[in-house]
Enzyme design. Structure first.
Site, PDB file in Angstrom:
ATOM      1  N   GLY A 180       0.767  -1.235   0.000  1.00 25.02           N
ATOM      2  CA  GLY A 180       0.000   0.000   0.000  1.00 25.02           C
ATOM      3  C   GLY A 180       0.799   1.286   0.000  1.00 25.02           C
ATOM      4  CG  ASP A 182       0.377   6.364  -1.490  1.00 21.68           C
ATOM      5  OD1 ASP A 182       1.272   7.053  -0.956  1.00 21.68           O
ATOM      6  OD2 ASP A 182      -0.776   6.263  -1.015  1.00 21.68           O
ATOM      7  CG  ASP A 369      13.690  -4.801 -15.846  1.00 15.10           C
ATOM      8  OD1 ASP A 369      14.345  -4.964 -14.803  1.00 15.10           O
ATOM      9  OD2 ASP A 369      12.984  -5.695 -16.354  1.00 15.10           O
ATOM     10  CD  GLU A 398      18.347  -5.696 -14.535  1.00 14.33           C
ATOM     11  OE1 GLU A 398      18.369  -6.240 -13.416  1.00 14.33           O
ATOM     12  OE2 GLU A 398      17.364  -5.740 -15.295  1.00 14.33           O
TER      13      GLU A 398
END
Length: 661
Positions: A180, A182, A369, A398
């Site tokens: 949760g 944010d 990524d 990466e």
């Protein structure tokens, strides 16, 4: 006097005439109702808006809609040309290529006509906030702080559930479910980053990941994109993302966006309705089957091919076809479909997406990524476009191989290969790997301990630009540096790692929580190295965002690191200085940075016993033309002073960052 009949305010001479009017109105009403029941021609368009004044004036609009492929498209704007319409394999997509060379900012009406159906869409062309050259990316003058939004902090008004999202649960007791955190939670703690002394924030992906939870697992990490133009609503909105970036800039903080071109999420619209047969790599196993069971789990069949995760074949001169296919075309996991970057239209879509986020959100860099898993020609095209539009921007890829020769070949203008990636910055997995081994070894006369770091750094001649290499001691995909075992000198070893990280000719990256001694390993689940930051969530027993909320050990580590970070800001010796390293001698490793008459010396005792820094071996750092420039030095993180006119006795695993006075 004639009789008249009235209906809906109209006067009719006869009853029959009135009935004809009623019938006509009923027919019109029925037609309107039928048209209203029909879906609109255009249900979505990517990008959602665009910018004039880019060096490449072409724009691809990916238009979604039931049967939209057969639509005709026109515009009344004379300064915008429709160059071509491209029909894809699926009838529900249409690519519209526009020429914006002479276009002005403002509303662009586009009319779509399909048979008797017609729809006008008002598309927005916007002015750019600044020229591309004015967008400056992160550099080796920065220190990046990597954090995972779901695990860092939760804003005050975080919703319990977001309507319209696939099934998900926020449960902080489960390491693989959403917790949760944010964007608002991050924004509320911007002063923490400036207090610590970092200068750039790298968030793991914040784009929509609308995949359902699957047997206690979720896409909380953000690496399964289902909408490339939308912040995940659980993190916030596009507007909140922009607000966070604006406020970060106001505090001197840059923001780096994590992107994933290699794959998307299984619940992206492209997967259920492929735009073209080759939009994904090896998508045959999807045909004619429902790959999700009642619980939402994805079940691959025998046709499915997962990547080998071995990316060495990409530059292996002797690579077999099967090895190359497994690396580049195999899917990362079954729930992350592999995008085919050899499809020119798909690559154009992705290129435009990164430009859109730069212009719309004002990001200061991109971390890409799984860089080598994607088609290298397509990725080079992406970087060539970004470098043309934003010559001072920065992207780090990466490149997870632990040998410098491999990593260096991925860097822009590398002389190691005929291929030019156009990628400015690569990740130093060699430093990470050698350090992970060295911390558990005694530094011997030849190979072990700090000899590994020396042996990695000596290959910097392979890089086109060593200052565009990003180094780190841990991140979200590795064990934390401290692990979980309570071994001897754990904190001292961490200080050694950070002292090197922050003084080498590199772009340093820290992982959130390192400054307060967070530990953990991936042995059970990745979630155990992605724990919540203490104090980031309502109900936490303490807040490590404040000095009062930290333990004595946490505060000592925070203060030690913060002093180096603040000292490093704008430090030309570290940013521009040339490097001298000394082969480890009797367990002691020394790296120096010099710029004009300024000298910084990092001293590492790579053993679990006392050692001696023999000053005579580093005399070249202390003399210029035979005249001593200084023999006094201050250790930056502790503010202790040392006299370098004689040998220094070093406690076990000592780390010094000495600046000559």
């Amino acid at each position: 006097m004639e009789d008249y009949y009235y209906f809906c305010g109209a006067k009719h001479k006869t009853f029959r005439e009135m009935k004809r009017s009623i019938a006509l109105i009923a027919l019109i009403a029925m037609t309107v109702s039928m048209n209203a029941a029909r879906p609109t021609l255009v249900t979505r368009m990517d990008p959602t808006d665009w910018y004039v004044g880019l060096k490449d004036a072409s724009l691809q609009l990916m238009v979604y809609g039931d049967g939209i492929r057969e639509a005709a498209v026109t515009t009344t704007r004379s300064d915008v040309q429709i160059d071509s319409l491209v029909k894809l394999d699926s009838p529900n997509y249409l690519l519209v290529y526009l020429n914006l060379k002479n276009a002005r900012a403002g509303e662009l009406p586009l009319t779509f006509t399909l048979g008797k159906r017609r729809q006008e869409v008002i598309y927005q062309l916007r002015e750019r906030e600044k020229e591309g050259a004015a967008r400056e990316g992160f550099t080796n003058a920065d220190v990046l702080y990597l954090l995972m939004p779901d695990r860092f902090a939760q804003g005050k008004n975080h919703p319990a559930q977001i309507k319209g999202m696939n099934t998900y649960v926020e449960d902080r007791t489960e390491p693989s479910l959403r917790h949760g955190g944010d964007l608002e939670g991050i924004r509320e703690h911007l002063d923490y980053f400036t207090d610590l002394g970092v200068t750039a924030l790298w968030f793991t992906p914040i784009l929509e990941n609308n995949s359902p939870d699957d047997h206690g697992a979720s896409t909380y990490h953000g690496y399964a994109t289902t909408d490339y133009y939308r912040v995940d609503p659980r993190f916030g909105t596009n507007a909140q993302y922009r607000q966070l970036i604006d406020e970060a800039h106001a505090k001197g903080l840059k923001v780096v966006m994590d992107m994933i071109f290699n794959h998307c999420g299984f619940d992206h619209p492209w997967v259920s309705d492929l735009p073209t047969k080759d939009w994904l790599n090896l998508s045959e196993w999807l045909k004619g089957h429902d790959r999700r069971d009642a619980s939402g789990a994805v079940h691959p069949t025998e046709e499915f091919l997962q990547t080998s995760y071995k990316i060495t074949p990409v530059f292996d001169p002797y690579a077999s076809e099967v090895d190359m296919r497994e690396t580049v075309d195999g899917w990362f996991v079954a729930t992350m479909p592999d995008l085919n970057h050899r499809n020119h239209h798909l690559m154009t879509y992705l290129i435009q997406n990164s430009i859109w986020w730069i212009e719309t959100a004002g990001i200061d860099g991109i971390r890409m990524d799984t860089y080598p898993y994607a088609d290298k020609t397509g990725m080079a095209r992406w970087m060539q476009r970004l470098n043309m539009e934003y010559p001072n921007f920065n992207v780090v890829g990466e490149t997870w191989v632990t040998e410098p020769a491999y990593t260096a070949a991925w860097q822009k203008d590398s002389h190691l290969t005929d291929y030019n990636s156009n990628l400015k910055t690569v990740m130093d997995f060699s430093f990470f790997d050698k350090l992970a081994k060295a911390k558990n070894e005694e530094t011997d006369p030849w190979w072990d301990g700090m000899n590994r770091i020396y042996g990695s750094l000596l290959y910097d001649y392979l890089y086109a630009d060593p200052c565009h290499v990003m180094a780190f001691v841990d991140n979200h995909d590795t064990d934390r540096f401290l692990g979980t075992a309570q071994g001897r000198y754990k904190v001292e070893k961490l200080k050694q790692a950070l002292a090197l990280l922050l003084t080498l000719p590199r772009i340093p990256q820290l992982y959130y929580g390192t400054e307060i001694l967070m530990d953990g390993t991936k042995e059970v689940t990745d979630g155990n190295v992605r724990c919540d930051f203490p104090g980031g969530f309502a109900g936490d027993k303490r807040s490590a965002f404040t000095k009062a909320g930290r333990t004595d050990a946490e505060q000592a580590m925070f203060q030690w690191l913060s002093r180096i970070l603040h000292w490093r800001q704008g430090n030309e010796t570290i940013i521009s200085g040339y490097t001298t390293q000394f082969i480890p001698w009797k367990g002691v490793y020394v790296v120096a940075r010099r710029w004009h008459r300024n000298t910084v010396i990092t001293v590492i005792n790579g053993t679990d016993k006392p050692a001696t820094l023999e000053v005579a071996r580093i005399a070249e750092l202390l003399d210029t033309n035979g005249t001593a420039t200084s023999q006094k030095a201050i250790d930056i993180p502790t503010e202790r002073r040392y006299d370098l006119s004689h040998d220094l006795q070093l406690p076990p695993r000592e780390a010094l960052v000495l600046e000559l006075e």
